[in-house]
Design a protein around this motif. Structure first.
Motif, PDB file in Angstrom:
ATOM      1  N   GLY A  78      27.111 -21.066 -43.732  1.00 43.23           N
ATOM      2  CA  GLY A  78      26.683 -19.912 -42.940  1.00 43.23           C
ATOM      3  C   GLY A  78      27.242 -18.609 -43.481  1.00 43.23           C
ATOM      4  O   GLY A  78      26.525 -17.597 -43.573  1.00 43.23           O
ATOM      5  N   LEU A  79      28.516 -18.621 -43.871  1.00 46.76           N
ATOM      6  CA  LEU A  79      29.123 -17.423 -44.444  1.00 46.76           C
ATOM      7  C   LEU A  79      28.454 -17.044 -45.761  1.00 46.76           C
ATOM      8  O   LEU A  79      28.149 -15.861 -46.012  1.00 46.76           O
ATOM      9  N   ALA A  80      28.215 -18.033 -46.611  1.00 46.72           N
ATOM     10  CA  ALA A  80      27.570 -17.762 -47.893  1.00 46.72           C
ATOM     11  C   ALA A  80      26.152 -17.240 -47.702  1.00 46.72           C
ATOM     12  O   ALA A  80      25.700 -16.346 -48.431  1.00 46.72           O
ATOM     13  N   LEU A  81      25.442 -17.770 -46.711  1.00 44.01           N
ATOM     14  CA  LEU A  81      24.089 -17.296 -46.407  1.00 44.01           C
ATOM     15  C   LEU A  81      24.102 -15.848 -45.943  1.00 44.01           C
ATOM     16  O   LEU A  81      23.338 -15.006 -46.436  1.00 44.01           O
ATOM     17  N   LEU A  82      24.959 -15.556 -44.980  1.00 41.74           N
ATOM     18  CA  LEU A  82      24.974 -14.230 -44.375  1.00 41.74           C
ATOM     19  C   LEU A  82      25.398 -13.146 -45.354  1.00 41.74           C
ATOM     20  O   LEU A  82      24.985 -11.986 -45.217  1.00 41.74           O
ATOM     21  N   VAL A  83      26.221 -13.499 -46.330  1.00 44.07           N
ATOM     22  CA  VAL A  83      26.693 -12.504 -47.290  1.00 44.07           C
ATOM     23  C   VAL A  83      25.876 -12.538 -48.579  1.00 44.07           C
ATOM     24  O   VAL A  83      25.448 -11.498 -49.092  1.00 44.07           O
ATOM     25  N   GLY A  84      25.653 -13.723 -49.114  1.00 41.81           N
ATOM     26  CA  GLY A  84      25.020 -13.832 -50.419  1.00 41.81           C
ATOM     27  C   GLY A  84      23.552 -13.459 -50.446  1.00 41.81           C
ATOM     28  O   GLY A  84      23.099 -12.772 -51.375  1.00 41.81           O
ATOM     29  N   VAL A  85      22.789 -13.903 -49.443  1.00 42.39           N
ATOM     30  CA  VAL A  85      21.347 -13.619 -49.445  1.00 42.39           C
ATOM     31  C   VAL A  85      21.063 -12.125 -49.348  1.00 42.39           C
ATOM     32  O   VAL A  85      20.269 -11.594 -50.144  1.00 42.39           O
ATOM     33  N   PRO A  86      21.650 -11.377 -48.393  1.00 40.94           N
ATOM     34  CA  PRO A  86      21.401  -9.928 -48.379  1.00 40.94           C
ATOM     35  C   PRO A  86      21.821  -9.236 -49.673  1.00 40.94           C
ATOM     36  O   PRO A  86      21.132  -8.310 -50.137  1.00 40.94           O
ATOM     37  N   LEU A  87      22.924  -9.672 -50.267  1.00 41.05           N
ATOM     38  CA  LEU A  87      23.345  -9.066 -51.532  1.00 41.05           C
ATOM     39  C   LEU A  87      22.320  -9.330 -52.636  1.00 41.05           C
ATOM     40  O   LEU A  87      21.991  -8.433 -53.429  1.00 41.05           O
ATOM     41  N   GLY A  88      21.825 -10.554 -52.705  1.00 36.50           N
ATOM     42  CA  GLY A  88      20.839 -10.884 -53.722  1.00 36.50           C
ATOM     43  C   GLY A  88      19.535 -10.138 -53.542  1.00 36.50           C
ATOM     44  O   GLY A  88      18.943  -9.641 -54.507  1.00 36.50           O
ATOM     45  N   VAL A  89      19.067 -10.040 -52.293  1.00 37.47           N
ATOM     46  CA  VAL A  89      17.833  -9.300 -52.013  1.00 37.47           C
ATOM     47  C   VAL A  89      18.015  -7.820 -52.329  1.00 37.47           C
ATOM     48  O   VAL A  89      17.149  -7.175 -52.936  1.00 37.47           O
ATOM     49  N   ALA A  90      19.163  -7.266 -51.932  1.00 37.44           N
ATOM     50  CA  ALA A  90      19.435  -5.856 -52.206  1.00 37.44           C
ATOM     51  C   ALA A  90      19.510  -5.592 -53.704  1.00 37.44           C
ATOM     52  O   ALA A  90      19.019  -4.564 -54.192  1.00 37.44           O
ATOM     53  N   ALA A  91      20.101  -6.512 -54.461  1.00 38.79           N
ATOM     54  CA  ALA A  91      20.195  -6.338 -55.904  1.00 38.79           C
ATOM     55  C   ALA A  91      18.817  -6.327 -56.557  1.00 38.79           C
ATOM     56  O   ALA A  91      18.569  -5.568 -57.504  1.00 38.79           O
ATOM     57  N   ALA A  92      17.914  -7.157 -56.049  1.00 42.00           N
ATOM     58  CA  ALA A  92      16.568  -7.219 -56.634  1.00 42.00           C
ATOM     59  C   ALA A  92      15.716  -6.026 -56.255  1.00 42.00           C
ATOM     60  O   ALA A  92      14.818  -5.640 -57.011  1.00 42.00           O
ATOM     61  N   MET A  93      15.980  -5.409 -55.099  1.00 44.13           N
ATOM     62  CA  MET A  93      15.122  -4.339 -54.609  1.00 44.13           C
ATOM     63  C   MET A  93      15.717  -2.946 -54.827  1.00 44.13           C
ATOM     64  O   MET A  93      15.099  -1.954 -54.456  1.00 44.13           O
ATOM     65  N   SER A  94      16.893  -2.858 -55.418  1.00 40.53           N
ATOM     66  CA  SER A  94      17.554  -1.571 -55.584  1.00 40.53           C
ATOM     67  C   SER A  94      17.422  -1.074 -57.017  1.00 40.53           C
ATOM     68  O   SER A  94      16.842  -1.743 -57.878  1.00 40.53           O
ATOM     69  N   HIS A  95      17.984   0.089 -57.282  1.00 36.68           N
ATOM     70  CA  HIS A  95      17.961   0.662 -58.619  1.00 36.68           C
ATOM     71  C   HIS A  95      18.792  -0.200 -59.574  1.00 36.68           C
ATOM     72  O   HIS A  95      19.649  -0.972 -59.164  1.00 36.68           O
ATOM     73  N   ARG A  96      18.528  -0.018 -60.865  1.00 41.14           N
ATOM     74  CA  ARG A  96      19.159  -0.863 -61.882  1.00 41.14           C
ATOM     75  C   ARG A  96      20.679  -0.784 -61.817  1.00 41.14           C
ATOM     76  O   ARG A  96      21.366  -1.809 -61.905  1.00 41.14           O
TER      77      ARG A  96
END
Length: 270
Positions: A78-96
């Motif tokens: 649960g901790l890995a989901l709540l932290v890792g998924v938003p970080l991964g999505v943000a990394a893909a959708m943000s500036h380089r």
């Protein structure tokens, strides 16, 4: 025949969860009660898996250990989901530059294994079930971030995402309505595999005394206790070893089954 992995995995996972839930209300014997007069009893009745070197019923300890396994797995994943998924999505959708910053931070975190984090946390706040769960969860964040980023990049290149961006949909709204539903299958597969790894990591930390403190039984500590009688009573290591193997195998099979069922490229293969 691809459904076999899913069925076998579901059965094994359900068995572990059921043991943990039943142990909350009932165990054949007290899993912490020491009975010196009944030490190292062979499997039979009423101790169906025998007793350990302290005279404690082994099956009761296996049941109580399943409860710890489920608790650690739920908290860690649960901790890995709540932290890792938003970080991964943000990394893909943000500036380089922001994407590189997030992923380099994940790489740095990836360099710290769960064992090292558990040692640091245990030294700071003391060994406990929550300490082990948090350490395993933090160590699993980079894996979720990488999987989420890769899956999000695929979604971002699709036509409907291009249309959503052209229509002026905000990044947050696009992530919630388009990205997360389309990467959910990949995340669930990763979560299942990470649950199995969390079980293995918890057993290792318990074996080293960095997780749940005694007298609460854990499968890892049962293996450590079995070392003293491994040559005279090898079954003392057999039962917790089989429990760990079955639980890890179950979650890995469940992950493979979910991948086969949810990935259309694999599902359509005859």
């Amino acid at each position: 025949m691809r459904w076999i992995n899913l069925v076998l995995g579901t059965v094994l996972v359900a068995g572990v969860i059921l043991l943990g839930l039943v142990s909350l209300a009932w165990t054949p014997f007290d899993p912490t009660l020491v009975v010196p007069g009944e030490r190292l009893q062979p499997p039979g009745w009423p101790h169906i898996l025998g007793t350990d070197a302290f005279g404690i019923d082994v099956f009761s300890r296996i049941m109580a250990g399943a409860r710890v396994v489920v608790q650690v797995g739920v908290v860690a994943v649960g901790l890995a989901l709540l932290v890792g998924v938003p970080l991964g999505v943000a990394a893909a959708m943000s500036h380089r530059w922001l994407s590189d910053l997030i992923m380099r931070g994940a790489d740095i975190l990836y360099a710290f294994p769960a064992l090292l984090l558990a040692i640091l946390l245990a030294a700071a706040v003391g060994a406990s079930t929550m300490t082990a769960a948090v350490a395993i969860g933090v160590a699993s964040v980079p894996a979720f971030a990488r999987v989420a980023r890769a899956a999000t990049l695929q979604v971002m290149s699709s036509d409907y995402m291009l249309a959503a961006r052209a229509a002026g949909t905000s990044p947050l709204a696009a992530a919630v309505t388009h990205v997360l539903p389309n990467i959910a299958a990949v995340i669930w597969v990763q979560a299942s595999a990470s649950f199995g790894m969390a079980i293995l990591a918890e057993a290792g930390l318990s074996y080293l005394g960095l997780a749940t403190p005694p007298p609460a039984p854990t499968w890892g500590r049962m293996l450590r206790d079995a070392q003293n009688v491994i040559f005279s009573n090898p079954e003392q290591a057999l039962w917790p070893g089989l429990a760990i193997a079955a639980a890890v195998l179950g979650f890995n099979l469940l992950g493979d089954g979910l991948r086969d069922q949810l990935d259309p490229r694999l599902r359509d293969i005859s």
